[in-house]
Design an enzyme around this catalytic site. Structure first.
Site, mmCIF file in Angstrom:
data_model
loop_
_atom_site.group_PDB
_atom_site.id
_atom_site.type_symbol
_atom_site.label_atom_id
_atom_site.label_comp_id
_atom_site.label_asym_id
_atom_site.label_seq_id
_atom_site.Cartn_x
_atom_site.Cartn_y
_atom_site.Cartn_z
ATOM 1 N N LYS A 118 0.862 -1.399 -0.132
ATOM 2 C CA LYS A 118 0.020 -0.075 0.004
ATOM 3 C C LYS A 118 0.711 1.369 -0.007
ATOM 4 O O LYS A 118 0.358 2.177 -0.641
ATOM 5 C CB LYS A 118 -0.912 -0.003 1.201
ATOM 6 C CG LYS A 118 -1.977 -1.373 1.296
ATOM 7 C CD LYS A 118 -2.409 -1.577 -0.015
ATOM 8 C CE LYS A 118 -3.550 -2.849 -0.001
ATOM 9 N NZ LYS A 118 -3.797 -3.643 -1.230
ATOM 10 N N GLY A 165 -8.242 -5.386 1.607
ATOM 11 C CA GLY A 165 -9.785 -6.119 2.237
ATOM 12 C C GLY A 165 -10.239 -5.650 3.484
ATOM 13 O O GLY A 165 -11.000 -5.991 4.138
ATOM 14 N N GLU A 201 -1.746 6.984 7.891
ATOM 15 C CA GLU A 201 -2.681 7.913 6.930
ATOM 16 C C GLU A 201 -3.706 8.846 7.718
ATOM 17 O O GLU A 201 -4.258 8.224 8.538
ATOM 18 C CB GLU A 201 -3.367 6.801 6.074
ATOM 19 C CG GLU A 201 -3.918 7.579 4.683
ATOM 20 C CD GLU A 201 -4.698 6.448 3.911
ATOM 21 O OE1 GLU A 201 -3.740 6.046 2.958
ATOM 22 O OE2 GLU A 201 -5.629 6.181 4.143
ATOM 23 N N HIS A 209 -16.689 5.893 0.544
ATOM 24 C CA HIS A 209 -16.014 4.970 -0.148
ATOM 25 C C HIS A 209 -16.434 4.747 -1.710
ATOM 26 O O HIS A 209 -17.248 4.172 -1.775
ATOM 27 C CB HIS A 209 -15.685 3.467 0.692
ATOM 28 C CG HIS A 209 -14.810 2.789 0.170
ATOM 29 N ND1 HIS A 209 -14.113 2.050 1.160
ATOM 30 C CD2 HIS A 209 -14.365 2.458 -1.004
ATOM 31 C CE1 HIS A 209 -13.241 0.998 0.310
ATOM 32 N NE2 HIS A 209 -13.349 1.198 -1.075
ATOM 33 N N LYS A 238 -17.390 -4.208 3.598
ATOM 34 C CA LYS A 238 -18.501 -3.712 3.126
ATOM 35 C C LYS A 238 -19.828 -4.578 3.377
ATOM 36 O O LYS A 238 -19.654 -5.769 3.349
ATOM 37 C CB LYS A 238 -18.184 -3.457 1.618
ATOM 38 C CG LYS A 238 -17.172 -2.773 1.176
ATOM 39 C CD LYS A 238 -16.630 -3.134 -0.221
ATOM 40 C CE LYS A 238 -15.043 -2.237 -0.500
ATOM 41 N NZ LYS A 238 -14.649 -2.659 -1.735
ATOM 42 N N GLU A 276 -9.642 2.295 -5.590
ATOM 43 C CA GLU A 276 -10.568 2.813 -4.637
ATOM 44 C C GLU A 276 -10.269 4.174 -4.047
ATOM 45 O O GLU A 276 -9.005 4.500 -3.975
ATOM 46 C CB GLU A 276 -10.559 1.626 -3.484
ATOM 47 C CG GLU A 276 -10.799 0.575 -3.948
ATOM 48 C CD GLU A 276 -11.524 -0.505 -2.743
ATOM 49 O OE1 GLU A 276 -11.361 0.062 -1.714
ATOM 50 O OE2 GLU A 276 -12.025 -1.684 -3.193
ATOM 51 N N ASN A 291 -7.259 -2.912 -5.889
ATOM 52 C CA ASN A 291 -7.766 -4.118 -5.896
ATOM 53 C C ASN A 291 -7.342 -4.779 -6.957
ATOM 54 O O ASN A 291 -7.878 -4.747 -8.142
ATOM 55 C CB ASN A 291 -8.908 -4.400 -5.168
ATOM 56 C CG ASN A 291 -9.009 -4.023 -3.925
ATOM 57 O OD1 ASN A 291 -8.267 -4.619 -2.824
ATOM 58 N ND2 ASN A 291 -9.989 -3.175 -3.473
ATOM 59 N N ARG A 293 -8.011 -7.811 -8.722
ATOM 60 C CA ARG A 293 -8.656 -8.921 -8.875
ATOM 61 C C ARG A 293 -10.089 -8.452 -9.272
ATOM 62 O O ARG A 293 -10.280 -7.236 -9.193
ATOM 63 C CB ARG A 293 -8.421 -9.590 -7.404
ATOM 64 C CG ARG A 293 -8.976 -8.818 -6.301
ATOM 65 C CD ARG A 293 -9.245 -9.534 -5.160
ATOM 66 N NE ARG A 293 -9.379 -8.777 -3.856
ATOM 67 C CZ ARG A 293 -10.481 -8.236 -3.418
ATOM 68 N NH1 ARG A 293 -11.348 -8.025 -4.234
ATOM 69 N NH2 ARG A 293 -10.118 -7.440 -2.345
ATOM 70 N N ARG A 339 -24.693 -7.911 1.018
ATOM 71 C CA ARG A 339 -23.909 -9.129 1.115
ATOM 72 C C ARG A 339 -24.833 -10.055 2.308
ATOM 73 O O ARG A 339 -25.076 -9.487 3.672
ATOM 74 C CB ARG A 339 -22.673 -8.662 1.571
ATOM 75 C CG ARG A 339 -21.890 -8.082 0.690
ATOM 76 C CD ARG A 339 -20.402 -8.044 0.834
ATOM 77 N NE ARG A 339 -19.692 -7.221 0.037
ATOM 78 C CZ ARG A 339 -18.394 -7.128 0.095
ATOM 79 N NH1 ARG A 339 -17.587 -7.781 0.743
ATOM 80 N NH2 ARG A 339 -17.717 -6.231 -0.771
#
Length: 448
Positions: A118, A165, A201, A209, A238, A276, A291, A293, A339
């Site tokens: 990161k 994640g 940060e 987001h 999330k 993001e 990310n 993927r 979800r």
């Protein structure tokens, strides 16, 4: 045509089902893998062939690089799709697949390395002209962290340099809390990612987001598929996602998309990825991570654009260009994803493994439910608790949310507790209905 013949699906659960379906739709054979716990699972039954790869523990099965490569060789596949989670963002796995003479359905390992750390990703974004949240370089000890914190000012977030994640993040409000939390943050980073390095940060507690989906091919084509709002989070995980992001100015919307494409071009990215950002109340935006993927929330982008993202992954990995021009794709309507996890919100979101004795899925126009569960299946304690994703599309946000509320009324599961009732409550909350909300909204609501 994808250019691929046979693909090993190196994952489990709903994403494995999703990939098998995409392979079959594209005329590609799909080979599933399974652990002891998953022998009779849906994706195993759907695949053209299925291979046992180990014990129920993820370390002994879905995280076993050697075992997966042996399965790929035995099944005579020409490509491996890692899905999300497990080894999806592991550059060592991507290299091992490539070194075995197979196609890794994802970005090059060099891009995973570049964006996976990161702190390095922040520097890369800055070099690409993408704004980043004010932060530090890598901090390896207390004195470095204290100096960085004094320059940045509080509140801050301690983040694992190799994290992702939402894991490995600790908020700190002052110097004393930094001193108290840093050792455990470093230990968590070492345990979760094999690297104790952290960075600081600045915290933006009321930011949204917002992420941008990109696709890139080996011919230099980079496309964006607009943005998703993922601000409804608990402990940075999330729960609800929307596309497009509600009440976002067109200048910021365009700026986000342009920045995501610019970053992907800068790093020579290929395949599907998500950039993001945090968007603050004044609608400035800042890069936070990429990310490398397919994302859990990719279906809402599919619903509003009509683009099959997994099919595009297969196509790109087979050497073909992205199938559309930027000007030919647009957002149509709105979509929301909920979800549904096997967790009990009344008991601190504790996982609820067990046998699913009843499972009723919702239906109707604009309703999609991506799942791996059938009646009689067992939710294992060994893996992520995601049962499925309820995705609802509407001509506008109001209709999409209304369809989601109706779908939740129809959804029913017995034998396990789920987060469905929490979603019913959240969709009735005036702040969410009128939107938008920020990343700490849900935790404030639950704490209240």
């Amino acid at each position: 045509m994808t250019g691929l013949r046979r693909v090993l699906v190196a994952n489990r659960g709903e994403i494995a089902v999703r990939i098998v379906r995409a392979c079959h739709t594209a005329g590609v054979e799909a080979v599933a893998v399974y652990s002891d716990a998953d022998e009779h699972a849906r994706w195993v039954r759907m695949a053209d062939e299925a291979l046992h790869i180990g014990r129920s523990s993820a370390q002994k099965s879905y995280l076993d690089v050697e075992g997966l490569l042996k399965a790929a060789k035995a099944a005579e596949v020409d490509a491996v799709h890692p899905g999300y989670g497990f080894l999806a963002e592991n550059s060592g796995f991507a290299r091992a697949v490539r070194d075995a003479g197979l196609v890794f359905i994802g970005p090059p390992p060099e891009a995973i390395d570049l964006m996976g750390d990161k702190a390095t990703a922040r520097r890369t974004a800055e070099a690409a002209g993408v704004p980043v949240v004010p932060g530090s370089g890598p901090c390896s000890d207390q004195s470095e962290a204290e100096r960085a914190a004094a320059e940045l000012g509080y509140p801050l977030l301690i983040k694992a340099a190799a994290g992702g994640g939402g894991r490995g993040i600790r908020p700190v409000r002052d110097a004393q809390e930094l001193a108290d939390v840093l050792p455990s943050a470093q230990a968590e980073a070492q345990s979760a990612f094999g690297d104790p390095t952290v960075y600081l940060e600045r915290a933006l507690p009321r930011a949204r987001h917002v992420e941008v989906q990109v696709l890139a091919d080996e011919h230099g084509g980079v496309r964006h598929l607009f943005e998703r709002d993922c601000s409804v989070q608990r402990r940075r995980q999330k729960l609800i996602e929307e596309a497009p992001a509600p009440q976002l100015s067109e200048d910021v919307r365009r700026g986000l998309a342009d920045a995501a494409v610019r970053l992907a071009e800068h790093v020579g990215y290929r395949n599907a990825g998500t950039v993001e950002f945090l968007v603050d109340e004044e609608e400035g935006f800042y890069f936070i991570e990429m990310n490398t993927r397919i994302q859990v929330e990719h279906p809402i982008t599919e619903e509003v654009t009509g683009v099959d993202l997994v099919a595009e992954q297969l196509r790109i990995s087979g050497g073909a260009p992205v199938s559309f021009d930027q000007d030919s794709v647009a957002v149509r309507g709105a979509a929301v994803e909920l979800r549904i996890n096997a967790e009990d919100p009344q008991r601190g979101f504790a996982p609820t493994p067990g046998e699913v004795t009843a499972f009723q899925l919702p239906g109707g126009p604009g309703v999609r439910f991506d799942t791996w569960i059938d009646v009689g299946d067992r939710v294992s304690p060994f893996y992520d608790s995601l049962l499925g994703k309820l995705v609802c599309w509407g001509a506008d946000r109001e209709q999409a949310l209304a369809r989601a509320r109706q779908a939740l009324r129809e959804f029913h599961a017995d034998g396990i507790a789920t987060t469905a009732e929490l979603h019913r409550r959240l969709l009735d909350e005036p702040e969410l209905r009128h939107g938008p909300v920020h990343t700490t909204w849900l935790e404030q609501l639950l704490d209240g």
